[in-house]
Design a protein around this motif. Structure first.
Motif, PDB file in Angstrom:
ATOM      1  N   ARG A 108       0.825  -1.210   0.000  1.00  0.00           N
ATOM      2  CA  ARG A 108       0.000   0.000   0.000  1.00  0.00           C
ATOM      3  C   ARG A 108       0.861   1.262   0.000  1.00  0.00           C
ATOM      4  O   ARG A 108       0.519   2.265  -0.635  1.00  0.00           O
ATOM      5  CB  ARG A 108      -0.947  -0.014   1.192  1.00  0.00           C
ATOM      6  CG  ARG A 108      -2.020   1.076   1.140  1.00  0.00           C
ATOM      7  CD  ARG A 108      -3.080   0.846   2.207  1.00  0.00           C
ATOM      8  NE  ARG A 108      -4.053   1.914   2.273  1.00  0.00           N
ATOM      9  CZ  ARG A 108      -5.130   2.014   1.499  1.00  0.00           C
ATOM     10  NH1 ARG A 108      -5.363   1.092   0.592  1.00  0.00           N
ATOM     11  NH2 ARG A 108      -5.975   3.016   1.643  1.00  0.00           N
ATOM     12  N   SER A 149      -5.472  -1.112  -5.274  1.00  0.00           N
ATOM     13  CA  SER A 149      -6.919  -0.876  -5.233  1.00  0.00           C
ATOM     14  C   SER A 149      -7.418  -0.101  -6.445  1.00  0.00           C
ATOM     15  O   SER A 149      -8.597  -0.179  -6.796  1.00  0.00           O
ATOM     16  CB  SER A 149      -7.293  -0.124  -3.945  1.00  0.00           C
ATOM     17  OG  SER A 149      -6.596   1.113  -3.859  1.00  0.00           O
ATOM     18  N   ILE A 229      -9.242  -5.015   9.732  1.00  0.00           N
ATOM     19  CA  ILE A 229      -9.933  -3.751   9.506  1.00  0.00           C
ATOM     20  C   ILE A 229     -11.216  -4.075   8.758  1.00  0.00           C
ATOM     21  O   ILE A 229     -11.277  -5.027   7.980  1.00  0.00           O
ATOM     22  CB  ILE A 229      -9.068  -2.746   8.710  1.00  0.00           C
ATOM     23  CG1 ILE A 229      -8.546  -3.366   7.406  1.00  0.00           C
ATOM     24  CG2 ILE A 229      -7.920  -2.236   9.552  1.00  0.00           C
ATOM     25  CD1 ILE A 229      -7.763  -2.404   6.549  1.00  0.00           C
ATOM     26  N   ARG A 233     -12.666   0.631   6.676  1.00  0.00           N
ATOM     27  CA  ARG A 233     -11.249   0.871   6.976  1.00  0.00           C
ATOM     28  C   ARG A 233     -11.037   1.242   8.433  1.00  0.00           C
ATOM     29  O   ARG A 233     -10.132   2.003   8.776  1.00  0.00           O
ATOM     30  CB  ARG A 233     -10.669   1.953   6.060  1.00  0.00           C
ATOM     31  CG  ARG A 233     -10.829   1.709   4.573  1.00  0.00           C
ATOM     32  CD  ARG A 233      -9.969   0.576   4.082  1.00  0.00           C
ATOM     33  NE  ARG A 233      -8.558   0.812   4.195  1.00  0.00           N
ATOM     34  CZ  ARG A 233      -7.609  -0.101   3.935  1.00  0.00           C
ATOM     35  NH1 ARG A 233      -7.956  -1.313   3.535  1.00  0.00           N
ATOM     36  NH2 ARG A 233      -6.325   0.183   4.075  1.00  0.00           N
ATOM     37  N   ILE A 400      -2.193  -1.838   4.905  1.00  0.00           N
ATOM     38  CA  ILE A 400      -2.174  -0.461   5.387  1.00  0.00           C
ATOM     39  C   ILE A 400      -0.752   0.066   5.254  1.00  0.00           C
ATOM     40  O   ILE A 400       0.204  -0.706   5.168  1.00  0.00           O
ATOM     41  CB  ILE A 400      -2.640  -0.363   6.860  1.00  0.00           C
ATOM     42  CG1 ILE A 400      -1.772  -1.250   7.770  1.00  0.00           C
ATOM     43  CG2 ILE A 400      -4.104  -0.748   6.980  1.00  0.00           C
ATOM     44  CD1 ILE A 400      -2.110  -1.164   9.243  1.00  0.00           C
ATOM     45  N   GLU A 442      -5.237   6.812   6.697  1.00  0.00           N
ATOM     46  CA  GLU A 442      -6.289   6.678   5.702  1.00  0.00           C
ATOM     47  C   GLU A 442      -6.730   8.030   5.164  1.00  0.00           C
ATOM     48  O   GLU A 442      -7.050   8.152   3.976  1.00  0.00           O
ATOM     49  CB  GLU A 442      -7.489   5.949   6.314  1.00  0.00           C
ATOM     50  CG  GLU A 442      -7.224   4.479   6.636  1.00  0.00           C
ATOM     51  CD  GLU A 442      -6.915   3.657   5.387  1.00  0.00           C
ATOM     52  OE1 GLU A 442      -7.684   3.753   4.413  1.00  0.00           O
ATOM     53  OE2 GLU A 442      -5.899   2.947   5.375  1.00  0.00           O
TER      54      GLU A 442
END
Length: 445
Positions: A108, A149, A229, A233, A400, A442
């Motif tokens: 990520r 994503s 999670i 999220r 994450i 996030e």
């Protein structure tokens, strides 16, 4: 406490296994594809110290002769490698043209910064991709694991590391203990298998903070909850299922593991199991090669392989970790770099990963090569366990950015429970501590 062997020593245990003969014919030699298109170029590759990295390093001359490309390949210990590539990516001037990416740690982070090239357009370019490449051979689960994503696949999946149950066949047979299929069965078996007079415990596992998170997640994946999670999220590591997993972790580490387990990482666990001083061990399949090395391991030829046990919930998953090879956007050698990735992850090298125990290939074809499997040093049970694990594998850590901090905070809580702290209290405290860190991360994504 007996100190574990170093990572370099442990990986060297599998070195003799890495010289397996080529089973797959050189289809590339029959292809009209121009492997010499970038002759005279030079690229730099950085990979982690592992049986896979060593295999590719030893095969570097094969790549250079095939392509005419000169390749400098460095093999760096795992933790240092992860730090190195992030520092260089962030500088905007990485020294490498190909980098191994730990998907369970940096996926990520690298994706968010868009540090790597999207590989899909390269695959679709017939001038750059050999017709022998066969992208469809890569397992759908591993392709998804390597895909961001937003749909970009910024690394080509290289290998998977499934958590499995290693067990000492002789110790279980001596006590007439069947291979456990649930965590409760495994705990009771571990108590029966303990032999204090011979300094043998029923179980060994990671107790060191950060490293222990992957064992706890293995318990969690057998409950009704399989993520850390939720869909919004938000962090969910203090639920009843998470607390159950923590209680199971505490029982195994306190009751049926060696003294000093609070400081055990994978290497101490491996050494203990190799010496025949633990009956069962749950960890990554990538550690199998040293266990089967008769020059170093007392349990070579006596190791059993099985799926991780199931918990009390509806789910039965094993923890999945893995890596991919990516090309930095900043590289000026994307074509030659893509040639190296195609070679490194071709069917022949992926088959070598499998048959030597160097790792679980991301491709599917190696598992159907009966001749290679039959001639491997590893027992058929090893391959059967891999195939079954592939069907139940699920990411063992959340995707994450602050994953290292997550492992530190939650891992410290779990380590505290080995010393006697209350599981629910520790997980609630750690979850509350990390939740704002995740929320801030996030918001910045």
């Amino acid at each position: 406490m007996t100190r574990g062997i170093s990572r370099r020593q442990a990986l060297a245990a599998g070195s003799a296994l890495l010289a397996a003969p080529a089973i797959v014919e050189q289809a590339n030699a029959q292809s009209a594809f121009d492997w010499k298109r970038f002759r005279g170029e030079r690229i730099e590759v950085t990979v982690q110290l592992s049986p896979r990295g060593q295999l590719l390093q030893r095969g570097n001359q094969e790549f250079e002769e095939l392509t005419g490309i000169r390749c400098g390949i460095e093999v760096v210990p795992e933790q240092q490698h992860r730090q190195k590539i992030i520092v260089e990516y962030a500088s905007g001037r990485p020294s490498f043209d190909v980098a191994e990416l730990s998907l369970h740690v940096n996926k990520r982070q690298v994706g968010k910064a868009r540090w790597n090239t999207d590989i899909r357009p390269l695959i679709q370019d017939a001038n750059l991709t050999s017709p022998d490449f066969d992208f469809a051979d890569f397992g759908a689960g591993m392709v998804q694991y390597a895909t961001q994503s937003d749909g970009r696949m910024d690394s080509l999946p290289a290998f998977a590391d499934y958590f499995v149950l290693y067990y000492n066949k002789d110790l279980l047979a001596a006590r007439n203990v069947p291979v456990p299929t649930t965590w409760d069965e495994m705990y009771e078996a571990a108590k029966r298998l303990a032999d204090p007079g011979r300094q043998i415990t029923g179980h060994v596992g990671r107790g060191l903070k950060n490293a222990n998170m992957v064992l706890w997640s293995s318990y969690l994946l057998g409950t009704n909850q399989r993520d850390m999670i939720d869909g919004n999220r938000q962090l969910i590591t203090d639920t009843p299922d998470a607390i159950w997993a923590g209680e199971m972790y505490k029982k195994f580490l306190r009751d049926v593991s060696p003294p000093g387990s609070i400081g055990f990482n994978w290497n101490e666990c491996q050494t203990t199991f190799m010496q025949g001083r633990a009956a069962m061990w749950v960890d990554g399949i990538g550690f199998a090669a040293p266990l089967e090395d008769r020059a170093r391991s007392r349990v070579a030829g006596k190791v059993g392989y099985a799926l991780v046990p199931k918990g009390p919930g509806a789910n039965h998953h094993c923890a999945l970790f893995g890596a991919g090879y990516g090309i930095p956007e900043a590289s000026r050698k994307k074509g030659p770099a893509w040639y190296w990735i195609q070679w490194a992850l071709n069917k022949q090298n992926q088959l070598r990963f499998l048959t030597t125990g160097a790792g679980v290939p991301a491709r599917s074809s190696p598992f159907s090569n009966e001749e290679a499997i039959a001639s491997s040093t590893f027992p058929r049970e090893f391959f059967q366990t891999l195939s079954a694990s592939a069907r139940i594998a699920r990411a063992g850590l959340p995707e994450i950015v602050p994953v290292t901090q997550f492992r530190d905070v939650l891992g410290t809580a779990l380590t505290n429970t080995i010393s006697g702290a209350d599981v629910a209290t520790e997980l609630r405290r750690a979850t509350a501590e990390f939740r704002p860190v995740l929320e801030q991360s996030e918001r910045e994504s």
